[in-house]
Design a protein around this motif. Structure first.
Motif, PDB file in Angstrom:
ATOM      1  N   ALA A  47       0.891  -1.259   0.075  1.00 17.76           N
ATOM      2  CA  ALA A  47      -0.094  -0.037   0.027  1.00 17.76           C
ATOM      3  C   ALA A  47       0.860   1.369  -0.030  1.00 17.76           C
ATOM      4  O   ALA A  47       0.550   1.965  -0.699  1.00 17.76           O
ATOM      5  CB  ALA A  47      -1.122   0.050   1.234  1.00 17.76           C
ATOM      6  N   ARG A  48       1.883   1.302   0.749  1.00 21.58           N
ATOM      7  CA  ARG A  48       3.025   2.240   0.721  1.00 21.58           C
ATOM      8  C   ARG A  48       3.683   2.554  -0.799  1.00 21.58           C
ATOM      9  O   ARG A  48       3.640   3.620  -0.819  1.00 21.58           O
ATOM     10  CB  ARG A  48       3.914   2.115   1.766  1.00 21.58           C
ATOM     11  CG  ARG A  48       4.881   3.348   1.983  1.00 21.58           C
ATOM     12  CD  ARG A  48       5.754   2.838   3.161  1.00 21.58           C
ATOM     13  NE  ARG A  48       5.673   4.268   3.973  1.00 21.58           N
ATOM     14  CZ  ARG A  48       5.780   4.372   5.040  1.00 21.58           C
ATOM     15  NH1 ARG A  48       5.209   3.519   5.871  1.00 21.58           N
ATOM     16  NH2 ARG A  48       5.403   5.658   5.871  1.00 21.58           N
ATOM     17  N   VAL A  49       3.720   1.319  -1.279  1.00 19.82           N
ATOM     18  CA  VAL A  49       4.523   1.511  -2.543  1.00 19.82           C
ATOM     19  C   VAL A  49       3.469   2.209  -3.738  1.00 19.82           C
ATOM     20  O   VAL A  49       3.589   2.967  -4.394  1.00 19.82           O
ATOM     21  CB  VAL A  49       5.007   0.238  -3.221  1.00 19.82           C
ATOM     22  CG1 VAL A  49       5.314   0.390  -4.386  1.00 19.82           C
ATOM     23  CG2 VAL A  49       5.945  -0.449  -2.427  1.00 19.82           C
ATOM     24  N   ARG A  50       2.071   1.873  -3.536  1.00 21.79           N
ATOM     25  CA  ARG A  50       1.076   2.274  -4.377  1.00 21.79           C
ATOM     26  C   ARG A  50       0.725   3.747  -4.194  1.00 21.79           C
ATOM     27  O   ARG A  50       0.839   4.465  -5.026  1.00 21.79           O
ATOM     28  CB  ARG A  50      -0.127   1.548  -4.164  1.00 21.79           C
ATOM     29  CG  ARG A  50      -0.220   0.138  -4.626  1.00 21.79           C
ATOM     30  CD  ARG A  50      -1.601  -0.187  -4.414  1.00 21.79           C
ATOM     31  NE  ARG A  50      -1.551  -1.800  -4.708  1.00 21.79           N
ATOM     32  CZ  ARG A  50      -1.412  -2.801  -3.782  1.00 21.79           C
ATOM     33  NH1 ARG A  50      -1.326  -2.502  -2.616  1.00 21.79           N
ATOM     34  NH2 ARG A  50      -1.296  -3.841  -4.221  1.00 21.79           N
ATOM     35  N   ILE A  51       0.956   3.960  -2.903  1.00 24.71           N
ATOM     36  CA  ILE A  51       0.669   5.651  -2.579  1.00 24.71           C
ATOM     37  C   ILE A  51       1.717   6.323  -3.134  1.00 24.71           C
ATOM     38  O   ILE A  51       1.652   7.472  -3.583  1.00 24.71           O
ATOM     39  CB  ILE A  51       0.751   5.922  -1.151  1.00 24.71           C
ATOM     40  CG1 ILE A  51      -0.767   5.482  -0.617  1.00 24.71           C
ATOM     41  CG2 ILE A  51       0.580   7.334  -0.655  1.00 24.71           C
ATOM     42  CD1 ILE A  51      -1.967   5.941  -1.346  1.00 24.71           C
ATOM     43  N   ASN A  52       2.873   6.062  -2.775  1.00 30.74           N
ATOM     44  CA  ASN A  52       4.099   6.693  -3.280  1.00 30.74           C
ATOM     45  C   ASN A  52       4.090   6.735  -4.646  1.00 30.74           C
ATOM     46  O   ASN A  52       4.668   7.798  -5.522  1.00 30.74           O
ATOM     47  CB  ASN A  52       5.535   6.217  -2.928  1.00 30.74           C
ATOM     48  CG  ASN A  52       5.697   6.398  -1.262  1.00 30.74           C
ATOM     49  OD1 ASN A  52       5.284   7.464  -0.845  1.00 30.74           O
ATOM     50  ND2 ASN A  52       6.406   5.416  -0.695  1.00 30.74           N
ATOM     51  N   PHE A  53       3.591   5.840  -5.770  1.00 28.82           N
ATOM     52  CA  PHE A  53       3.890   5.742  -7.022  1.00 28.82           C
ATOM     53  C   PHE A  53       2.739   6.768  -7.479  1.00 28.82           C
ATOM     54  O   PHE A  53       2.852   7.342  -8.485  1.00 28.82           O
ATOM     55  CB  PHE A  53       3.258   4.254  -7.553  1.00 28.82           C
ATOM     56  CG  PHE A  53       3.303   4.232  -9.035  1.00 28.82           C
ATOM     57  CD1 PHE A  53       4.182   4.087  -9.843  1.00 28.82           C
ATOM     58  CD2 PHE A  53       1.796   4.231  -9.514  1.00 28.82           C
ATOM     59  CE1 PHE A  53       4.173   3.938 -11.024  1.00 28.82           C
ATOM     60  CE2 PHE A  53       1.686   4.151 -10.884  1.00 28.82           C
ATOM     61  CZ  PHE A  53       2.958   4.078 -11.945  1.00 28.82           C
ATOM     62  N   ILE A  54       1.660   6.676  -6.815  1.00 27.47           N
ATOM     63  CA  ILE A  54       0.562   7.981  -7.239  1.00 27.47           C
ATOM     64  C   ILE A  54       1.316   9.340  -6.995  1.00 27.47           C
ATOM     65  O   ILE A  54       1.005  10.166  -8.237  1.00 27.47           O
ATOM     66  CB  ILE A  54      -0.688   7.568  -6.671  1.00 27.47           C
ATOM     67  CG1 ILE A  54      -1.350   6.270  -6.695  1.00 27.47           C
ATOM     68  CG2 ILE A  54      -1.582   8.914  -6.604  1.00 27.47           C
ATOM     69  CD1 ILE A  54      -2.491   5.732  -5.806  1.00 27.47           C
ATOM     70  N   ILE A  60       4.344  10.161  -7.076  1.00 25.54           N
ATOM     71  CA  ILE A  60       5.430  10.418  -8.019  1.00 25.54           C
ATOM     72  C   ILE A  60       4.797  10.610  -9.376  1.00 25.54           C
ATOM     73  O   ILE A  60       5.217  11.356 -10.120  1.00 25.54           O
ATOM     74  CB  ILE A  60       6.408   9.158  -7.869  1.00 25.54           C
ATOM     75  CG1 ILE A  60       7.452   9.375  -6.579  1.00 25.54           C
ATOM     76  CG2 ILE A  60       7.426   9.205  -9.289  1.00 25.54           C
ATOM     77  CD1 ILE A  60       8.022   7.983  -6.402  1.00 25.54           C
ATOM     78  N   SER A  61       3.741  10.002  -9.659  1.00 27.05           N
ATOM     79  CA  SER A  61       3.134   9.988 -11.087  1.00 27.05           C
ATOM     80  C   SER A  61       2.518  11.359 -11.228  1.00 27.05           C
ATOM     81  O   SER A  61       2.681  12.056 -12.457  1.00 27.05           O
ATOM     82  CB  SER A  61       2.145   8.981 -11.344  1.00 27.05           C
ATOM     83  OG  SER A  61       2.487   7.783 -11.256  1.00 27.05           O
ATOM     84  N   PHE A  62       1.907  12.042 -10.138  1.00 29.53           N
ATOM     85  CA  PHE A  62       1.561  13.476 -10.102  1.00 29.53           C
ATOM     86  C   PHE A  62       2.688  14.418 -10.307  1.00 29.53           C
ATOM     87  O   PHE A  62       2.556  15.300 -11.136  1.00 29.53           O
ATOM     88  CB  PHE A  62       0.455  13.695  -8.907  1.00 29.53           C
ATOM     89  CG  PHE A  62      -0.904  13.241  -9.164  1.00 29.53           C
ATOM     90  CD1 PHE A  62      -1.565  13.317 -10.186  1.00 29.53           C
ATOM     91  CD2 PHE A  62      -1.383  12.392  -8.044  1.00 29.53           C
ATOM     92  CE1 PHE A  62      -2.825  12.925 -10.308  1.00 29.53           C
ATOM     93  CE2 PHE A  62      -2.455  11.927  -8.060  1.00 29.53           C
ATOM     94  CZ  PHE A  62      -3.379  12.027  -9.057  1.00 29.53           C
ATOM     95  N   VAL A  63       3.643  14.176  -9.928  1.00 32.05           N
ATOM     96  CA  VAL A  63       4.552  15.275  -9.692  1.00 32.05           C
ATOM     97  C   VAL A  63       5.548  14.952 -11.268  1.00 32.05           C
ATOM     98  O   VAL A  63       5.932  16.042 -11.660  1.00 32.05           O
ATOM     99  CB  VAL A  63       5.697  14.970  -8.576  1.00 32.05           C
ATOM    100  CG1 VAL A  63       6.903  15.687  -8.515  1.00 32.05           C
ATOM    101  CG2 VAL A  63       5.007  15.265  -7.390  1.00 32.05           C
ATOM    102  N   ALA A  64       5.591  13.914 -11.680  1.00 34.51           N
ATOM    103  CA  ALA A  64       6.557  13.551 -12.760  1.00 34.51           C
ATOM    104  C   ALA A  64       5.438  13.577 -14.160  1.00 34.51           C
ATOM    105  O   ALA A  64       5.929  13.175 -15.079  1.00 34.51           O
ATOM    106  CB  ALA A  64       7.253  12.407 -12.677  1.00 34.51           C
ATOM    107  N   LEU A  65       4.220  13.976 -13.824  1.00 33.12           N
ATOM    108  CA  LEU A  65       3.307  14.201 -15.107  1.00 33.12           C
ATOM    109  C   LEU A  65       2.921  12.923 -15.608  1.00 33.12           C
ATOM    110  O   LEU A  65       2.906  12.781 -16.929  1.00 33.12           O
ATOM    111  CB  LEU A  65       3.859  15.214 -15.922  1.00 33.12           C
ATOM    112  CG  LEU A  65       4.053  16.423 -15.453  1.00 33.12           C
ATOM    113  CD1 LEU A  65       4.116  17.626 -16.388  1.00 33.12           C
ATOM    114  CD2 LEU A  65       2.702  17.192 -14.838  1.00 33.12           C
ATOM    115  N   GLY A  66       2.863  11.620 -14.952  1.00 24.59           N
ATOM    116  CA  GLY A  66       2.677  10.408 -15.542  1.00 24.59           C
ATOM    117  C   GLY A  66       3.663   9.583 -16.100  1.00 24.59           C
ATOM    118  O   GLY A  66       3.373   8.616 -16.491  1.00 24.59           O
ATOM    119  N   SER A  67       4.937  10.102 -16.064  1.00 26.37           N
ATOM    120  CA  SER A  67       5.897   9.337 -16.689  1.00 26.37           C
ATOM    121  C   SER A  67       6.184   7.882 -15.926  1.00 26.37           C
ATOM    122  O   SER A  67       6.744   6.958 -16.630  1.00 26.37           O
ATOM    123  CB  SER A  67       7.326  10.211 -16.858  1.00 26.37           C
ATOM    124  OG  SER A  67       7.738  10.681 -15.801  1.00 26.37           O
TER     125      SER A  67
END
Length: 71
Positions: A28-35, A37-44
């Motif tokens: 769950a922590r990995v999922r949240i961090n992935f989300i 990071i996706s917002f900050v890096a514009l989905g890359s």
């Protein structure tokens, strides 16, 4: 709510679960961090996610084939 979570985990290729197990942290922590990071890096990071999902799928396919050969 639990049904939706189980459905998403099965259909999301298990990438976050795999990474969480390898790093020794909750998936769950990995999922949240992935989300985040996706917002900050514009989905890359989605490209990285798809690559890891493909790699895990190929790896599981190869392992299934090997077990058949050795039996």
């Amino acid at each position: 709510m639990r049904y939706v979570k189980d459905l998403m985990e099965r259909s999301a290729f298990g990438v976050c679960s795999y990474l969480g197990d390898k790093m020794g942290i909750a998936s769950a922590r990995v999922r949240i961090n992935f989300i985040y990071i996706s917002f900050v890096a514009l989905g890359s990071p989605v490209i990285l996610y798809i690559f890891v999902a493909f790699w895990l799928n190929v790896r599981n396919y190869i392992r299934r084939k090997r077990s058949v050969i050795w039996q």
